[in-house]
Design an enzyme around this catalytic site. Structure first.
Site, short mmCIF file in Angstrom:
data_model
loop_
_atom_site.label_atom_id
_atom_site.label_comp_id
_atom_site.label_asym_id
_atom_site.label_seq_id
_atom_site.Cartn_x
_atom_site.Cartn_y
_atom_site.Cartn_z
N ASN A 93 20.01 31.68 44.94
CA ASN A 93 20.91 31.33 46.04
C ASN A 93 22.33 31.78 45.74
OD1 ASN A 93 23.05 28.94 46.00
ND2 ASN A 93 21.50 28.51 44.42
N PHE B 112 28.84 26.88 48.25
CA PHE B 112 29.38 25.56 48.62
C PHE B 112 29.63 25.43 50.13
CE2 PHE B 112 31.68 24.97 44.24
CZ PHE B 112 30.47 24.72 43.63
N SER C 207 28.90 26.37 39.10
CA SER C 207 28.18 27.17 40.10
C SER C 207 28.64 28.62 39.99
CB SER C 207 28.46 26.66 41.51
OG SER C 207 27.68 25.53 41.74
N ASN D 104 28.56 30.86 42.31
CA ASN D 104 28.81 31.50 43.60
C ASN D 104 30.22 31.28 44.17
OD1 ASN D 104 26.13 32.53 43.72
ND2 ASN D 104 25.45 30.44 44.20
N THR D 105 31.07 30.60 43.41
CA THR D 105 32.48 30.48 43.80
C THR D 105 33.27 31.24 42.74
OG1 THR D 105 32.18 28.35 44.89
CG2 THR D 105 34.41 28.86 44.12
N LYS E 284 28.99 19.01 35.01
CA LYS E 284 27.78 19.85 35.15
C LYS E 284 28.06 21.24 34.62
CE LYS E 284 24.15 21.17 38.39
NZ LYS E 284 23.51 20.86 39.66
N ASN F 107 23.18 23.98 35.55
CA ASN F 107 23.24 24.60 36.86
C ASN F 107 22.32 25.84 36.87
OD1 ASN F 107 24.23 25.28 39.50
ND2 ASN F 107 26.11 24.19 38.97
C1 LIG Z 1 19.67 26.47 47.12
C2 LIG Z 1 20.36 25.77 45.99
C3 LIG Z 1 21.62 25.19 46.19
C4 LIG Z 1 22.28 24.55 45.14
N1 LIG Z 1 23.50 23.98 45.37
C5 LIG Z 1 24.12 23.32 44.36
C6 LIG Z 1 25.37 22.69 44.58
O1 LIG Z 1 25.92 22.70 45.68
N2 LIG Z 1 25.96 22.07 43.52
C7 LIG Z 1 25.39 22.01 42.28
O2 LIG Z 1 25.96 21.41 41.37
N3 LIG Z 1 24.18 22.58 42.05
C8 LIG Z 1 23.55 23.23 43.05
N4 LIG Z 1 22.33 23.81 42.82
C9 LIG Z 1 21.75 23.73 41.47
C10 LIG Z 1 20.72 22.61 41.34
O3 LIG Z 1 21.35 21.35 41.54
C11 LIG Z 1 20.05 22.62 39.97
O4 LIG Z 1 21.01 22.26 38.99
C12 LIG Z 1 19.48 23.99 39.59
O5 LIG Z 1 18.87 24.59 40.71
C13 LIG Z 1 18.45 23.91 38.47
O6 LIG Z 1 17.39 23.04 38.78
P1 LIG Z 1 15.98 23.55 39.40
O7 LIG Z 1 15.48 24.65 38.52
O8 LIG Z 1 15.13 22.32 39.41
O9 LIG Z 1 16.29 24.02 40.77
C14 LIG Z 1 21.66 24.47 43.86
C15 LIG Z 1 20.39 25.04 43.66
C16 LIG Z 1 19.75 25.67 44.70
C17 LIG Z 1 18.39 26.28 44.44
#
Ligand SMILES: Cc1cc2nc3c(=O)[nH]c(=O)nc-3n(C[C@H](O)[C@H](O)[C@H](O)COP(=O)(O)O)c2cc1C
Length: 339
Positions: free
Chosen positions: A119, A123, A188, A190-191, A224, A253
């Site tokens: 992704n 934000f 993150s 993406n910022t 995080k 993350n």
């Molecule tokens: C589509 C998407 C959007 C996410 N948005 C955020 C976010 O806004 N803030 C954040 O701290 N992590 C965000 N994450 C990260 C998840 O909270 C998580 O830490 C990360 O995906 C690893 O866990 P997973 O492998 O179970 O997905 C996002 C992940 C995905 C896939």
């Protein structure tokens, strides 16, 4: 991946996966938002809930150690449903001080073979003010969930990195009253520039400012972090977190390491899901061996075995995102039954 297929995987996922990833996400969130206002729906969901396995950490009672990771409910629109499904805690956000649309679409990509998502949302959220108003209304309605709610905050894209602290402070002031804990997202991908806030000086400045603002009514503060840190960077972050009384660390993350992704499927953005599992577990293990700060593990949890792996590595709590998208509510029960 172990575990039999449930109703979600057999019927719901094929429908959702027939749609573009973000359309499927919005449809699901809209449905869950509606269900959050509808008691019979909540009662039905609760009847499938796994039994509780309470745990107390940083002074908060968690009904079980499995949480919803940030990003799935960025605007906090479906809190009653997440609780009814059996999550032991819910993290909403990332919320930024300014409402913002995020990056251009498409910006979420499924990689089913790899059990992964990429992704680059950036934000997208309605902003701290609107979200605070929504949470106030939820509280007033008497539907506030019984499980702890964490609020994850990040920097608005339009705010220059040098003014990041003020941006976080703005969100913190508006939202802290609604949070059982607050997560500072400095990881993150993406910022632009956000991950630089993990550098010791910048992180210290941010933590000091937030702690000062919180004063004596201080809620637990969580940081995080990225899975793409070197050993030296992690060591420095831990020292800063310890010096500033940080209550917990979320590891991790999404990753920018796409080395396991076939080039024809690759996309710029943060990679989550199965390819992140080992890297994120290694970081959890490293933090647990170097520090006494409790770790919330996030990254590649798809079944009971990958969840247990995080606890063995030293995690106190875990969070689900990509595994939940692929496996649905059954994943919660499967993990709970194995604990
Ligand atoms: C589509 C998407 C959007 C996410 N948005 C955020 C976010 O806004 N803030 C954040 O701290 N992590 C965000 N994450 C990260 C998840 O909270 C998580 O830490 C990360 O995906 C690893 O866990 P997973 O492998 O179970 O997905 C996002 C992940 C995905 C896939």
């Amino acid at each position: 991946m172990k575990g039999s297929r449930g109703t979600y995987e057999t019927f719901v996922r094929p429908l959702l996966f027939s749609l573009d990833a973000e359309t499927a996400h919005h449809l699901t969130i809209e449905l869950l938002q509606k269900a959050s206002h509808f008691n019979p729906a909540l009662r039905v969901l609760k009847s499938f809930q796994p039994s509780s396995k309470p745990k107390t950490l940083f002074g908060i009672n968690f009904s079980n150690p499995i949480g919803l990771a940030a990003g799935l409910d960025k605007n906090g629109v479906a809190l009653p449903v997440w609780a009814a499904l059996g999550f032991g805690f819910i993290e909403i956000g990332t919320v930024t001080a300014k409402a913002q649309p995020g990056n251009a679409k498409p910006r979420i990509f499924r990689l089913p073979e790899q059990q992964a998502l990429i992704n680059r949302l950036g934000f997208n959220n309605r902003g701290a003010d609107a979200i605070a108003n929504r949470l106030a209304a939820l509280r007033k309605s008497g539907r506030w969930p019984v499980v702890p709610v964490g609020i994850n905050i990040g920097k608005s894209r339009a705010t220059p990195l040098e003014q990041a602290t003020d941006d976080y402070l703005c969100s913190f002031r508006l939202l802290q009253d609604f949070a059982d804990y607050v997560t500072l997202n400095v990881s993150s991908p993406n910022t632009p520039g956000l991950r630089e806030l993990q550098e010791p000086e910048k992180l210290s400045e941010l933590l000091l400012a937030i702690s000062k603002e919180a004063g004596s009514t201080r809620k637990p503060l969580i940081v995080k972090i990225s899975p793409d840190l070197s050993g030296a960077e992690l060591k420095a972050i831990l020292a800063v977190c310890e010096a500033n009384g940080v209550s917990g660390i979320i590891a991790t993350n999404t990753t920018l390491d796409h080395s396991f992704i076939p080039p024809q499927l690759d996309q710029p953005g943060g990679l989550s899901g199965a390819p992140l599992r080992n890297k994120s577990t290694a970081l959890v293990r490293e933090i647990a061996s170097r520090s006494t700060i409790p770790v919330i593990a996030s990254g590649g949890i798809f079944d009971a075995e990958s969840a247990r792996e995080k606890f063995y590595a030293g995690a106190a709590l875990i969070q689900l995102y990509t595994g939940f998208v692929y496996r649905g509510p059954r994943l919660l029960r499967e993990i709970m039954d194995s604990l």
